[in-house]
Design a protein around this motif. Structure first.
Motif, PDB file in Angstrom:
ATOM      1  N   LYS A 206       1.050  -1.422   0.092  1.00 30.03           N
ATOM      2  CA  LYS A 206       0.006  -0.034  -0.172  1.00 30.03           C
ATOM      3  C   LYS A 206       0.730   1.203  -0.064  1.00 30.03           C
ATOM      4  O   LYS A 206       1.694   1.195   0.660  1.00 30.03           O
ATOM      5  CB  LYS A 206      -0.856  -0.354   0.799  1.00 30.03           C
ATOM      6  CG  LYS A 206      -1.984  -1.142   1.243  1.00 30.03           C
ATOM      7  CD  LYS A 206      -2.747  -0.848   2.432  1.00 30.03           C
ATOM      8  CE  LYS A 206      -3.952  -2.732   2.370  1.00 30.03           C
ATOM      9  NZ  LYS A 206      -4.286  -2.333   3.174  1.00 30.03           N
ATOM     10  N   SER A 207       0.571   1.897  -0.571  1.00 30.12           N
ATOM     11  CA  SER A 207       1.173   3.682  -0.694  1.00 30.12           C
ATOM     12  C   SER A 207       0.910   4.460  -0.594  1.00 30.12           C
ATOM     13  O   SER A 207      -0.558   4.990  -1.021  1.00 30.12           O
ATOM     14  CB  SER A 207       1.950   2.979  -2.101  1.00 30.12           C
ATOM     15  OG  SER A 207       0.803   3.724  -3.673  1.00 30.12           O
ATOM     16  N   HIS A 208       1.352   5.850  -0.151  1.00 27.66           N
ATOM     17  CA  HIS A 208       0.664   7.013   0.420  1.00 27.66           C
ATOM     18  C   HIS A 208       2.045   8.043   0.215  1.00 27.66           C
ATOM     19  O   HIS A 208       2.855   7.953   0.344  1.00 27.66           O
ATOM     20  CB  HIS A 208       0.296   7.104   1.895  1.00 27.66           C
ATOM     21  CG  HIS A 208      -0.259   6.151   2.347  1.00 27.66           C
ATOM     22  ND1 HIS A 208      -1.909   5.702   2.379  1.00 27.66           N
ATOM     23  CD2 HIS A 208      -0.508   4.684   2.595  1.00 27.66           C
ATOM     24  CE1 HIS A 208      -2.559   4.500   1.840  1.00 27.66           C
ATOM     25  NE2 HIS A 208      -1.563   3.612   3.369  1.00 27.66           N
ATOM     26  N   TYR A 209       1.024   9.378  -0.457  1.00 25.26           N
ATOM     27  CA  TYR A 209       2.387  10.687  -0.429  1.00 25.26           C
ATOM     28  C   TYR A 209       1.930  11.276   1.132  1.00 25.26           C
ATOM     29  O   TYR A 209       1.100  11.291   1.068  1.00 25.26           O
ATOM     30  CB  TYR A 209       1.949  10.710  -1.719  1.00 25.26           C
ATOM     31  CG  TYR A 209       2.240  10.127  -2.894  1.00 25.26           C
ATOM     32  CD1 TYR A 209       3.640  10.553  -3.537  1.00 25.26           C
ATOM     33  CD2 TYR A 209       1.432   9.745  -3.516  1.00 25.26           C
ATOM     34  CE1 TYR A 209       4.353   9.922  -4.673  1.00 25.26           C
ATOM     35  CE2 TYR A 209       1.937   9.302  -5.009  1.00 25.26           C
ATOM     36  CZ  TYR A 209       3.179   9.201  -5.111  1.00 25.26           C
ATOM     37  OH  TYR A 209       3.796   8.385  -6.818  1.00 25.26           O
TER      38      TYR A 209
END
Length: 156
Positions: A140-143
Motif C-alpha cells: 500500500k502506498s501513500h504520499y
C-alpha cells in the motif's frame, strides 16, 4: 512515483518469508521466496538504478510488515531509519534522468518463489489481479510530506 503528490512515498506491506542466506546461513531454508528486493530507478528508458534494499536490510515489525520511505536525501524524514523500524530508499536528484525531476520508478522483485506460496508476483496471471493475488504482500502506498511522516510514524 511522482513527487508532485508528496515529497515522500511510503510503502507498507507484509514481507514474504525469505530464506536467510546473506549473513552466514549456508543452506537455504524452506521459504516463500529465495530473495526479495526493492529499487528506485530513474526510468525504464535509461534503466539507471539509484538505490536498492534487499530483504535482510529491511526492518520488520512484530507482525512481519515493513515500512519503506522513498525520497530524496533532502526530504528524508528524520525517523526514516532502521532504529525506528523504517527502511529508506533514495530517489535520484534529477528524477527520471530524462527531464522530469519529480518522476522515478520503484521496482520490487520476488525471486525463486516457492510453488506453494500463493501470493507471489509470479502467480499474477493478468493485469489488475495484483491485489487479489498478493493480498497483504501487495504494498500500500501513500504520499506525504516529511513532517507528516514524522508525526504519523513516531520513533519509539
Amino acid at each position: 512515483m511522482n513527487r508532485k503528490f508528496g515529497k515522500v512515498l511510503v510503502l507498507r506491506a507484509k514481507m514474504p518469508n525469505i530464506s536467510k542466506s546473506f549473513y552466514g546461513e549456508r543452506k537455504h531454508a524452506d521459504a516463500d521466496l529465495r530473495y526479495w528486493s526493492i529499487c528506485s530507478n530513474q526510468s525504464f528508458a535509461n534503466t539507471r538504478v539509484t538505490d536498492c534494499l534487499f530483504d535482510e536490510e529491511v526492518p520488520l515489525d512484530k507482525n512481519g510488515y515493513y515500512t519503506i520511505v522513498v525520497s530524496r536525501e533532502e526530504d528524508r524524514p528524520r525517523n526514516a531509519k532502521r532504529e525506528c523500524g523504517v527502511a529508506w530508499l533514495e530517489m535520484a536528484e534529477d528524477g527520471d534522468g530524462l527531464g522530469d525531476e519529480d518522476m522515478a520508478v520503484v521496482q520490487i522483485r520476488n525471486l525463486l518463489a516457492s510453488p506453494d506460496f500463493p501470493h507471489a508476483v509470479q502467480k499474477i496471471l493478468k493485469p489488475g489481479d495484483e491485489k487479489a493475488v498478493m493480498q497483504e504482500y501487495f504494498p500500500k502506498s501513500h504520499y506525504m510530506m516529511p513532517s507528516m511522516f514524522e508525526a504519523v510514524f513516531p520513533c519509539i
